[in-house]
Design a protein around this motif. Structure first.
Motif, PDB file in Angstrom:
ATOM      1  N   ARG A 185      10.122   6.265 -11.913  1.00 54.28           N
ATOM      2  CA  ARG A 185       9.293   6.626 -13.061  1.00 54.28           C
ATOM      3  C   ARG A 185       8.098   5.686 -13.191  1.00 54.28           C
ATOM      4  NH1 ARG A 185      14.235   8.224 -17.280  1.00 54.28           N
ATOM      5  NH2 ARG A 185      14.961  10.000 -16.014  1.00 54.28           N
ATOM      6  N   GLU A 186       8.274   4.439 -12.814  1.00 47.73           N
ATOM      7  CA  GLU A 186       7.147   3.513 -12.785  1.00 47.73           C
ATOM      8  C   GLU A 186       6.121   3.947 -11.736  1.00 47.73           C
ATOM      9  OE1 GLU A 186       8.657  -0.385 -12.063  1.00 47.73           O
ATOM     10  OE2 GLU A 186       9.590  -0.585 -14.043  1.00 47.73           O
ATOM     11  N   LEU A 187       6.628   4.396 -10.579  1.00 49.96           N
ATOM     12  CA  LEU A 187       5.744   4.898  -9.528  1.00 49.96           C
ATOM     13  C   LEU A 187       4.970   6.115 -10.022  1.00 49.96           C
ATOM     14  CD1 LEU A 187       4.722   5.076  -6.574  1.00 49.96           C
ATOM     15  CD2 LEU A 187       6.808   6.381  -6.048  1.00 49.96           C
ATOM     16  N   HIS A 188       5.649   6.990 -10.744  1.00 53.20           N
ATOM     17  CA  HIS A 188       5.000   8.179 -11.283  1.00 53.20           C
ATOM     18  C   HIS A 188       3.841   7.792 -12.199  1.00 53.20           C
ATOM     19  CE1 HIS A 188       5.491  12.353 -13.360  1.00 53.20           C
ATOM     20  NE2 HIS A 188       4.534  12.353 -12.466  1.00 53.20           N
ATOM     21  N   LYS A 192      -0.194   8.601 -11.728  1.00 48.41           N
ATOM     22  CA  LYS A 192      -1.013   9.248 -12.757  1.00 48.41           C
ATOM     23  C   LYS A 192      -2.172   8.349 -13.162  1.00 48.41           C
ATOM     24  CE  LYS A 192       2.187  10.251 -15.804  1.00 48.41           C
ATOM     25  NZ  LYS A 192       2.786  10.817 -17.036  1.00 48.41           N
ATOM     26  N   GLY A 193      -1.903   7.048 -13.301  1.00 47.97           N
ATOM     27  CA  GLY A 193      -2.942   6.108 -13.685  1.00 47.97           C
ATOM     28  C   GLY A 193      -4.052   5.996 -12.659  1.00 47.97           C
ATOM     29  N   ALA A 194      -3.711   6.238 -11.396  1.00 48.38           N
ATOM     30  CA  ALA A 194      -4.713   6.180 -10.319  1.00 48.38           C
ATOM     31  C   ALA A 194      -5.533   7.466 -10.232  1.00 48.38           C
ATOM     32  CB  ALA A 194      -4.018   5.914  -8.986  1.00 48.38           C
ATOM     33  N   GLY A 195      -5.234   8.431 -11.097  1.00 45.06           N
ATOM     34  CA  GLY A 195      -5.990   9.682 -11.112  1.00 45.06           C
ATOM     35  C   GLY A 195      -5.649  10.632  -9.988  1.00 45.06           C
ATOM     36  N   LEU A 196      -4.480  10.439  -9.368  1.00 53.91           N
ATOM     37  CA  LEU A 196      -4.132  11.263  -8.211  1.00 53.91           C
ATOM     38  C   LEU A 196      -3.609  12.649  -8.588  1.00 53.91           C
ATOM     39  CD1 LEU A 196      -2.585   8.600  -5.813  1.00 53.91           C
ATOM     40  CD2 LEU A 196      -4.920   9.490  -5.900  1.00 53.91           C
ATOM     41  N   TYR A 197      -3.426  12.896  -9.879  1.00 57.90           N
ATOM     42  CA  TYR A 197      -3.091  14.247 -10.319  1.00 57.90           C
ATOM     43  C   TYR A 197      -4.346  15.095 -10.525  1.00 57.90           C
ATOM     44  CZ  TYR A 197       1.969  14.282 -10.866  1.00 57.90           C
ATOM     45  OH  TYR A 197       3.313  14.310 -10.621  1.00 57.90           O
ATOM     46  N   LEU A 481      -2.217  13.652  -1.417  1.00 56.41           N
ATOM     47  CA  LEU A 481      -0.903  13.196  -0.951  1.00 56.41           C
ATOM     48  C   LEU A 481      -1.019  11.973  -0.043  1.00 56.41           C
ATOM     49  CD1 LEU A 481       0.838  16.631  -0.284  1.00 56.41           C
ATOM     50  CD2 LEU A 481       1.499  14.956  -2.013  1.00 56.41           C
ATOM     51  N   ARG A 482      -1.960  12.014   0.880  1.00 60.03           N
ATOM     52  CA  ARG A 482      -2.118  10.890   1.801  1.00 60.03           C
ATOM     53  C   ARG A 482      -2.461   9.606   1.038  1.00 60.03           C
ATOM     54  NH1 ARG A 482      -2.790   9.976   7.155  1.00 60.03           N
ATOM     55  NH2 ARG A 482      -2.785  12.195   7.697  1.00 60.03           N
ATOM     56  N   LYS A 483      -3.230   9.719  -0.044  1.00 58.58           N
ATOM     57  CA  LYS A 483      -3.639   8.545  -0.819  1.00 58.58           C
ATOM     58  C   LYS A 483      -2.453   7.859  -1.492  1.00 58.58           C
ATOM     59  CE  LYS A 483      -8.112  10.695  -1.866  1.00 58.58           C
ATOM     60  NZ  LYS A 483      -8.985  11.221  -2.938  1.00 58.58           N
ATOM     61  N   SER A 484      -1.380   8.599  -1.698  1.00 62.54           N
ATOM     62  CA  SER A 484      -0.210   8.034  -2.378  1.00 62.54           C
ATOM     63  C   SER A 484       0.852   7.517  -1.407  1.00 62.54           C
ATOM     64  CB  SER A 484       0.434   9.095  -3.278  1.00 62.54           C
ATOM     65  OG  SER A 484       1.022  10.120  -2.488  1.00 62.54           O
ATOM     66  N   GLN A 485       0.642   7.734  -0.113  1.00 59.43           N
ATOM     67  CA  GLN A 485       1.691   7.418   0.857  1.00 59.43           C
ATOM     68  C   GLN A 485       2.088   5.944   0.830  1.00 59.43           C
ATOM     69  OE1 GLN A 485       0.757   7.958   5.078  1.00 59.43           O
ATOM     70  NE2 GLN A 485       2.802   8.820   5.399  1.00 59.43           N
ATOM     71  N   LYS A 486       1.113   5.058   0.750  1.00 58.57           N
ATOM     72  CA  LYS A 486       1.417   3.627   0.744  1.00 58.57           C
ATOM     73  C   LYS A 486       2.246   3.256  -0.471  1.00 58.57           C
ATOM     74  CE  LYS A 486      -0.691  -0.960   1.118  1.00 58.57           C
ATOM     75  NZ  LYS A 486      -1.961  -1.734   1.210  1.00 58.57           N
ATOM     76  N   MET A 487       1.936   3.820  -1.631  1.00 56.32           N
ATOM     77  CA  MET A 487       2.697   3.535  -2.844  1.00 56.32           C
ATOM     78  C   MET A 487       4.141   4.016  -2.712  1.00 56.32           C
ATOM     79  SD  MET A 487       0.110   4.115  -6.074  1.00 56.32           S
ATOM     80  CE  MET A 487      -0.694   5.616  -5.528  1.00 56.32           C
ATOM     81  N   VAL A 488       4.322   5.194  -2.102  1.00 56.50           N
ATOM     82  CA  VAL A 488       5.676   5.721  -1.904  1.00 56.50           C
ATOM     83  C   VAL A 488       6.456   4.846  -0.923  1.00 56.50           C
ATOM     84  CG1 VAL A 488       7.021   7.665  -1.013  1.00 56.50           C
ATOM     85  CG2 VAL A 488       5.047   8.081  -2.504  1.00 56.50           C
TER      86      VAL A 488
END
Length: 540
Positions: A185-188, A192-197, A481-488
């Protein structure tokens, strides 16, 4: 636990035993943000179908609901609250559709306990999956003891694979799973804070240009009677178009349910002949019970494929509401499934036509509410598709039956990479049922893998190469999706969940290895049964 407003504090506290009794009476109760929701009245309106709800009855479905629904839909769900549940982690029930038993109000008995793992089937993704050319150790022992009952062998495989999953993934105790939920949930919130939605509409402008070029080339060659090149570009057009329909089905474009649904229907039904409504009903269940042999329609392809030895037992599909028989046809196809995999994928689109019409004609979608009218738009879309493609192209624009035949085959075969891509991310992954204590994030990462590819090839995979990330955040715009890969990846390292990432070629090798392994188990099962039957005859 979510904080409550003064108004929300008026909800009564519902004991666990009361919720169990309500479910025993047939009530559809799920837990979201610490509240019990009674969804009986919503079942017939739910755009994602009734099956998706049934699979989370008796469970804390907070992450599933947040992942698959818009903020507007989540707000609407508050009207179905009937009470609060006790503070602390809710101990999940096994839902009725999955075989859970619930005591009535006057029924005595011990408190139902959720297990750390069930006796159900499993497969694991690990090095052993690619290296076990000669089968597992239990398979070897069965071959040495040919008189052993075949079902006992399958049960041994089930227990062995569950054990391997339990060793490879984080423990299922409450403390460990709660930590994973908290970190997820912190990752979520970070995402969202990074504007990836936020959807990148410039990317869709590029997509639209590419679609127009492919469709234009299809028409160009068709007019000049160059049928094979025309068929190739029509197939490429369909292949690429599906990615945007997938985005729309998940509300990943405008994030507005009606707008995205209409976009999806125009693409899927009008341009491609496939029902978006069928896809949503099927796909939402897939996102809830990913890779479950009994429940996930995306891996239920009997008699052609079996990705788990458990299909050799003749399982009942809760989605199709029938037994997937391990009959003569299944025995043949599964014995050679690793050899026929790509051949069958060439013709997969034809089956989607059948499923689409079945969904529309049987009225399997919502009959009331905001999604009820979609059925009529889809029906119009299907008629339009078969008018322009079936009549306008196949009958009027192509001369000669053999030319028509090859045009049909080639245009549909070209879409094969899409079907390979869809199965690639799941066929090689675990099918084990680790019980109701496993959290949403761990289950998604255990049953789904990502495909590594260079950035310039993203258009070919259409976002489906990031299936693990997509399953964690289904409404996520695919161009981000690719922009979030490192965070995941950082999240996975933090909580100790393996992040499955293969190259496209290696991933295909793993899938073929899985299919070959199940085929080998089918041969062993046949051998066991033959030996057993000979022994029985000898006794008489």
């Amino acid at each position: 636990m979510a904080t409550t407003t003064k108004k929300e504090k008026n909800y009564p506290l519902l004991p666990r035993r009361e919720i169990e009794s309500l479910i025993s009476e047939g009530k559809q109760i799920i837990i979201v943000d610490g509240y019990a929701l009674k969804l009986d009245a919503w079942m017939q309106y739910h755009p994602g179908g009734d099956k998706a709800i049934q699979h989370v009855v008796g469970r804390d479905a907070t992450d599933e609901v947040n992942g698959l629904h818009s903020e507007e839909a989540r707000g609407m769900m508050k009207r179905y609250r009937i009470g609060r549940v006790e503070e602390g982690k809710w101990k999940n029930f096994l839902s009725p559709i999955q075989g859970g038993y619930f005591r009535g109000r006057n029924e005595e008995g011990e408190e139902w306990e959720s297990g750390s793992g069930s006796e159900e089937g499993s497969s694991v993704f690990d090095e052993g999956l690619r290296n076990r050319k000669g089968g597992s150790s239990s398979a070897s022992s069965v071959e040495e003891d040919e008189g052993k009952d075949g079902m006992a062998h399958l049960d041994a495989l089930t227990k062995e694979e569950i054990k391997l999953d339990l060793q490879r993934y984080p423990a299922l105790d409450t403390e460990t799973q709660e930590r994973i939920v908290e970190k997820y949930r912190e990752l979520h919130e970070r995402i969202k804070g990074a504007g990836l939605y936020d959807c990148d509409y410039k990317a869709y402008a590029i997509e639209g240009t590419r679609y127009a070029i492919f469709f234009g080339l299809f028409l160009f060659f068709l007019k000049r009677k160059w049928y094979i090149p025309s068929a190739v570009f029509l197939g490429i057009f369909w292949h690429q178009l599906v990615f945007t329909a997938h985005d729309a089905g998940h509300m990943g474009i405008t994030h507005n349910f009606q707008v995205d649904t209409v976009i999806g229907i125009l693409i899927a039904d009008f341009a491609g002949g496939l029902s978006l409504g069928w896809w949503k009903r099927n796909h939402n269940v897939h996102h809830i019970v990913t890779n479950s042999p009994e429940h996930d329609p995306d891996i239920e392809h009997m008699p052609f494929f079996a990705i788990s030895h458990r299909f050799l037992q003749g399982l009942r599909s809760s989605y199709y509401e029938r037994v997937m028989e391990y009959d003569a046809a299944a025995r043949f196809f599964i014995s050679v499934q690793h050899n026929l995999y790509y051949v069958i994928m060439l013709f997969a689109r034809f089956n989607l036509y059948r499923l689409s019409w079945e969904y529309i004609l049987k009225g399997q979608g919502p009959k009331k509410g905001v999604a009820a009218w979609h059925r009529y738009l889809e029906f119009a879309g299907q008629v339009f598709f078969w008018w322009w493609f079936g009549y306008g192209v196949m009958c009027r624009s192509i001369e000669g039956n053999w030319n028509r035949f090859w045009f049909l085959m080639v245009s549909h075969a070209v879409t094969c990479p899409l079907h390979v891509q869809i199965t690639l991310s799941h066929f090689a992954m675990s099918t084990a049922d680790l019980g109701v204590d496993e959290c949403f994030a761990q289950r998604m990462l255990r049953t789904t893998m990502d495909v590594d590819c260079p950035t310039w090839l993203d258009f070919f995979h259409g976002g489906l190469q990031f299936q693990a990330i997509h399953h964690l955040f289904p409404r996520f715009p695919r161009h981000n999706l690719r922009k979030s890969q490192k965070m995941v990846q950082e999240f996975c390292e933090d909580v100790g969940i393996p992040y499955a990432l293969y190259g496209f070629v290696d991933g295909n090798k793993v899938v073929l290895g899985r299919l070959e392994e199940v085929a080998r188990q089918a041969a062993i099962l046949k051998k066991c049964r033959d030996v057993f039957m000979e022994g029985e005859k000898g006794k008489h």
